[in-house]
Design a protein around this motif. Sequence first.
Motif, short mmCIF file in Angstrom:
data_model
loop_
_atom_site.label_atom_id
_atom_site.label_comp_id
_atom_site.label_asym_id
_atom_site.label_seq_id
_atom_site.Cartn_x
_atom_site.Cartn_y
_atom_site.Cartn_z
N SER A 120 0.86 -1.18 0.00
CA SER A 120 0.00 0.00 0.00
C SER A 120 0.90 1.22 0.00
O SER A 120 1.87 1.29 0.75
CB SER A 120 -0.89 0.02 1.25
N VAL A 135 -0.82 1.04 -10.61
CA VAL A 135 -1.48 1.02 -9.31
C VAL A 135 -2.91 0.51 -9.46
O VAL A 135 -3.52 0.62 -10.52
CB VAL A 135 -1.47 2.42 -8.65
N GLN A 136 -3.42 -0.02 -8.35
CA GLN A 136 -4.79 -0.54 -8.33
C GLN A 136 -5.37 -0.25 -6.95
O GLN A 136 -4.77 -0.61 -5.93
CB GLN A 136 -4.76 -2.04 -8.62
N ASP A 137 -6.54 0.39 -6.92
CA ASP A 137 -7.14 0.78 -5.65
C ASP A 137 -7.68 -0.40 -4.85
O ASP A 137 -7.64 -0.39 -3.63
CB ASP A 137 -8.26 1.79 -5.88
N THR A 169 -3.32 3.86 -2.59
CA THR A 169 -3.52 2.78 -3.55
C THR A 169 -2.48 1.69 -3.30
O THR A 169 -1.78 1.71 -2.29
CB THR A 169 -3.43 3.34 -5.00
N LYS A 183 -3.12 10.34 -2.90
CA LYS A 183 -3.97 9.21 -3.27
C LYS A 183 -3.42 7.97 -2.59
O LYS A 183 -2.21 7.74 -2.58
CB LYS A 183 -3.98 9.03 -4.77
#
Length: 192
Positions: free
Chosen positions: A147, A172-174, A159, A157
């Motif tokens: 993270s 990146v991926q939330d 992510t 942000k």
Amino acid sequence: LTFSVLLRPTFAMDLWPRLSHVAGLAVVNGVEPWLSGIQLQLKWPNDVYADSKKLAGILVETRSSAAGAFVVLGIGLNVNSQPTDFPPELAHTFTSIAGLTGTPSANRSEVCGSILAELTRFYVTGSSDFQTLIAELEKRSFLLHHSIRFRTTEGWKLTTMVGIGSNGEMLVQDHPDAEVAAILNAEEVRLA
């Protein structure tokens, strides 16, 4: 040890962001002979870490002149600094070759020569076949699968970094079901 290298890439300018990653690989491979057994990692896009502390920083600046556009690649590496040489508020954040090995015996000229030799090797591959370097970049990533927080002009942000893109972007991926986004520029990146 601080030095700059002038590069005149012959490949397309939109591929020049790869150069910070090429330089990062050159630094980690160039200093490994002095840091046997110590894991060196790359913190996207331009820092080298060892023992969870910053060992080196890389700056890539694009400039232009009458002769055309060029790149100034700046590298700063802590070589023989002792832990007490850093300000107390930064001692837990920065390290050096001497701090990691316990002896201030690294010859800066030799370290610089080793990095430049690796830069020559990685520059050729990075300009013609960057895809082959992505696995090495991901293997050495300080942030991959963690993270993270990153800051842009729009703010911070939160992510997870999931990979490195074909031009050196941070992927990146939330959350696991979210679309993967490619981040090419961030003002600051940190572990969350």
